[in-house]
Design an enzyme around this catalytic site. Structure first.
Site, mmCIF file in Angstrom:
data_model
loop_
_atom_site.group_PDB
_atom_site.id
_atom_site.type_symbol
_atom_site.label_atom_id
_atom_site.label_comp_id
_atom_site.label_asym_id
_atom_site.label_seq_id
_atom_site.Cartn_x
_atom_site.Cartn_y
_atom_site.Cartn_z
ATOM 1 N N ASP A 1 36.588 48.544 49.152
ATOM 2 C CA ASP A 1 37.635 47.730 49.767
ATOM 3 C C ASP A 1 37.657 46.362 49.090
ATOM 4 O O ASP A 1 37.321 45.348 49.687
ATOM 5 C CB ASP A 1 37.307 47.599 51.270
ATOM 6 C CG ASP A 1 38.392 46.874 52.050
ATOM 7 O OD1 ASP A 1 39.463 46.603 51.485
ATOM 8 O OD2 ASP A 1 38.147 46.578 53.233
ATOM 9 N N CYS B 1 56.906 34.874 55.409
ATOM 10 C CA CYS B 1 57.642 36.037 55.935
ATOM 11 C C CYS B 1 58.894 36.310 55.113
ATOM 12 O O CYS B 1 60.013 36.080 55.569
ATOM 13 C CB CYS B 1 57.996 35.807 57.398
ATOM 14 S SG CYS B 1 56.561 35.729 58.466
ATOM 15 N N GLU C 1 27.928 43.358 49.386
ATOM 16 C CA GLU C 1 28.869 42.267 49.641
ATOM 17 C C GLU C 1 28.328 40.991 48.994
ATOM 18 O O GLU C 1 27.126 40.742 49.024
ATOM 19 C CB GLU C 1 29.026 42.106 51.169
ATOM 20 C CG GLU C 1 29.574 40.788 51.665
ATOM 21 C CD GLU C 1 31.018 40.539 51.260
ATOM 22 O OE1 GLU C 1 31.859 41.445 51.366
ATOM 23 O OE2 GLU C 1 31.300 39.403 50.809
ATOM 24 N N CYS D 1 58.243 28.013 54.111
ATOM 25 C CA CYS D 1 56.881 28.556 54.225
ATOM 26 C C CYS D 1 56.617 29.585 53.139
ATOM 27 O O CYS D 1 55.580 29.563 52.485
ATOM 28 C CB CYS D 1 56.703 29.158 55.620
ATOM 29 S SG CYS D 1 55.316 30.271 55.793
ATOM 30 N N CYS E 1 44.428 46.198 49.534
ATOM 31 C CA CYS E 1 45.463 45.331 50.104
ATOM 32 C C CYS E 1 46.503 44.990 49.048
ATOM 33 O O CYS E 1 47.348 44.123 49.264
ATOM 34 C CB CYS E 1 44.848 44.086 50.717
ATOM 35 S SG CYS E 1 43.777 43.187 49.605
ATOM 36 N N CYS F 1 62.775 32.455 62.501
ATOM 37 C CA CYS F 1 61.942 31.309 62.146
ATOM 38 C C CYS F 1 62.717 30.284 61.339
ATOM 39 O O CYS F 1 63.237 30.585 60.264
ATOM 40 C CB CYS F 1 60.724 31.765 61.352
ATOM 41 S SG CYS F 1 59.667 30.386 60.914
ATOM 42 N N CYS G 1 54.617 30.199 65.363
ATOM 43 C CA CYS G 1 54.883 31.083 64.232
ATOM 44 C C CYS G 1 55.049 32.507 64.757
ATOM 45 O O CYS G 1 54.349 32.935 65.664
ATOM 46 C CB CYS G 1 53.719 30.969 63.243
ATOM 47 S SG CYS G 1 53.632 32.288 62.038
ATOM 48 N N GLN H 1 39.323 41.295 58.923
ATOM 49 C CA GLN H 1 40.739 41.682 58.832
ATOM 50 C C GLN H 1 41.560 40.883 59.841
ATOM 51 O O GLN H 1 41.132 40.716 60.983
ATOM 52 C CB GLN H 1 40.892 43.177 59.111
ATOM 53 C CG GLN H 1 40.239 44.081 58.074
ATOM 54 C CD GLN H 1 41.014 44.175 56.777
ATOM 55 O OE1 GLN H 1 42.088 43.585 56.631
ATOM 56 N NE2 GLN H 1 40.484 44.889 55.815
ATOM 57 N N TYR I 1 32.078 46.132 48.840
ATOM 58 C CA TYR I 1 32.907 45.007 49.318
ATOM 59 C C TYR I 1 32.984 45.091 50.850
ATOM 60 O O TYR I 1 34.050 45.113 51.435
ATOM 61 C CB TYR I 1 34.313 45.057 48.715
ATOM 62 C CG TYR I 1 34.376 45.236 47.213
ATOM 63 C CD1 TYR I 1 34.392 44.127 46.363
ATOM 64 C CD2 TYR I 1 34.423 46.508 46.636
ATOM 65 C CE1 TYR I 1 34.456 44.286 44.983
ATOM 66 C CE2 TYR I 1 34.478 46.677 45.249
ATOM 67 C CZ TYR I 1 34.501 45.560 44.437
ATOM 68 O OH TYR I 1 34.577 45.725 43.073
#
Ligand code: SAH
Length: 389
Positions: A314, A18, A266, A15, A341, A9, A92, A216, A245
């Site tokens: 979550d 990545c 939620e 950016c 996450c 890239c 991308c 997701q 969540y």
């Protein structure tokens, strides 16, 4: 097949997404494994990270911001890391390729329809952002155009022109954001074509997803992740389950077949509306949803003396909060399946629970975000038996 380890890239530095470019995919996985072990290994075993077979173009959600370059040409792309300077992007490494092409077409249409591009400095102009979501299993595509005002000149013609090139676009939503803010989406929206949501299939169930609901971004890995989460919950059909969540209800609905009953909680109203409709559509009758702050909900449950056998949680990257964790301990579920996450906040919350009668049985990392430094984990905590240490 692209050569792994290549810096493919040209926007890599600007950016900032990545950050693992230059590493082979194997090296990326090893790095994430080591990081998870460093944070979670002291609590219990960390299992080998599950990577992707093809770690490219996995993102089903793509965002583009509009601007004009110095010559006045309309451009679309991303903000340069840490700034509000827009860098043009055509394609991308990790984004869905159809979505990238659609953004290119919208840019051309914006010129022929003489759309006024929003200027962040002056607050003048109309078209600000575009957000594309594609259901990988259904092929349905949602386009969200974020504009500064609710009007939409030549709406019908625009919809026709865009749909002519991409008949897969099943819905187009206009979101109105008139604030000078870095938040992409505003509070108001109007559906300008289709139903206002797309559907996707995950773990054999169909889910509707609205513009502002969380979903997701990597469905291939999500199926594996949810599979592990539900497996570790050890459900036998008699359990009372909380899905905290819960977003549009994906985890709770995947677990419901093997539980007595499930309650999802939620904060986002649109997501709760999607979740209720998803339960009906999949004929899941033993699940209900509450729109509330997860922590406050747990406080009320604990105060009412309610119990749960299994809690899935979550939370967003910031992790959970004290009211949630304290009430969780009061309710005393046998098993807590924490889906995270961010391994740092997972480690913080796991350490807290470990001091209060819960032990980490294991952590299973998943690579949901190849080329970036982010790692997703499933972590099983179980209540210590009175005679264990
Ligand atoms: N479990 C879902 C969503 C996970 S993302 C899935 O796998 O798709 C985290 C979710 O938590 C988002 O839907 C977000 O809207 C919600 N959320 C954030 N803060 C919250 C809070 N304080 N209480 C309840 N939900 C919250």
């Amino acid at each position: 097949m692209k050569k792994i380890g290549e810096d493919v890239c040209p926007l890599r530095k600007k950016c900032g997404g990545c950050v693992y470019q230059g590493l082979s995919y194997r090296e990326q996985l090893d790095k994430k494994q080591r990081q998870t072990e460093k944070l979670m290994g002291k609590f219990g075993p960390v299992h080998p990270i599950v990577g992707m077979e093809d770690p490219y173009h996995y993102r089903n959600k793509v965002h583009g911001v509009f601007d004009r370059d110095r010559k006045g040409n309309i451009i679309s792309g991303i903000y340069k890391e840490g700034t509000h300077h827009v860098i043009p992007v055509e394609s991308c490494l990790i984004e869905d390729e159809t979505a990238d092409r659609i953004i290119g077409t919208i840019r051309l249409l914006a010129r022929s329809f003489k759309m006024k591009i929003y200027d962040e400095d002056t607050g003048w102009g109309w078209l600000r952002h575009v957000l594309i979501r594609r259901g990988f299993a259904t092929g349905q595509i949602m386009v969200v155009l974020v504009t500064a005002t609710p009007m939409f000149p030549s709406k019908t013609h625009f919809v026709k022109a865009l749909r002519k090139e991409y008949p897969q676009i099943t819905t187009i939503v206009q979101n109105i954001n008139d604030r000078k803010t870095s938040m992409v989406l505003g509070d108001r929206e109007q559906v300008i074509y289709g139903k206002g949501y797309i559907e996707d299939v995950l773990c054999q169930k169909t889910f509707r997803i609205s513009a502002r609901s969380f979903y997701q971004v990597n469905p291939v890995q999500t199926e594996k992740l949810y599979g592990k989460a539900v497996e570790q919950a050890g459900l036998t059909g008699s359990e009372t389950v909380i899905d905290a969540y819960c977003g549009i209800g994906t985890i709770g609905m995947t677990a419901a077949d093997r539980a007595e009953s499930v309650i999802g909680v939620e904060l986002n109203r649109d997501a709760v509306r999607d979740a209720i409709s998803n339960a009906r559509r999949n004929k899941v009758e033993n699940i209900r949803f509450v729109c509330d702050d997860a922590g406050q909900f747990m406080v009320k449950m604990a105060a009412a003396g309610k119990k749960a056998d299994v809690v899935f949680m979550d939370p967003p990257r910031s992790g959970s909060d004290k009211p949630f964790l304290e009430s969780l301990v009061r309710m005393g579920p046998e098993r807590v399946v924490y889906i995270s996450c961010d391994p740092e906040t997972l480690a913080r919350d796991a350490a807290w629970l470990r001091g209060r009668n819960y032990q980490v049985e294991g952590t299973w990392p998943y690579d949901m975000f190849p080329w970036t430094e982010h790692t997703e984990c499933v972590c099983l905590l179980s209540k210590r038996k009175p005679d264990s240490h």
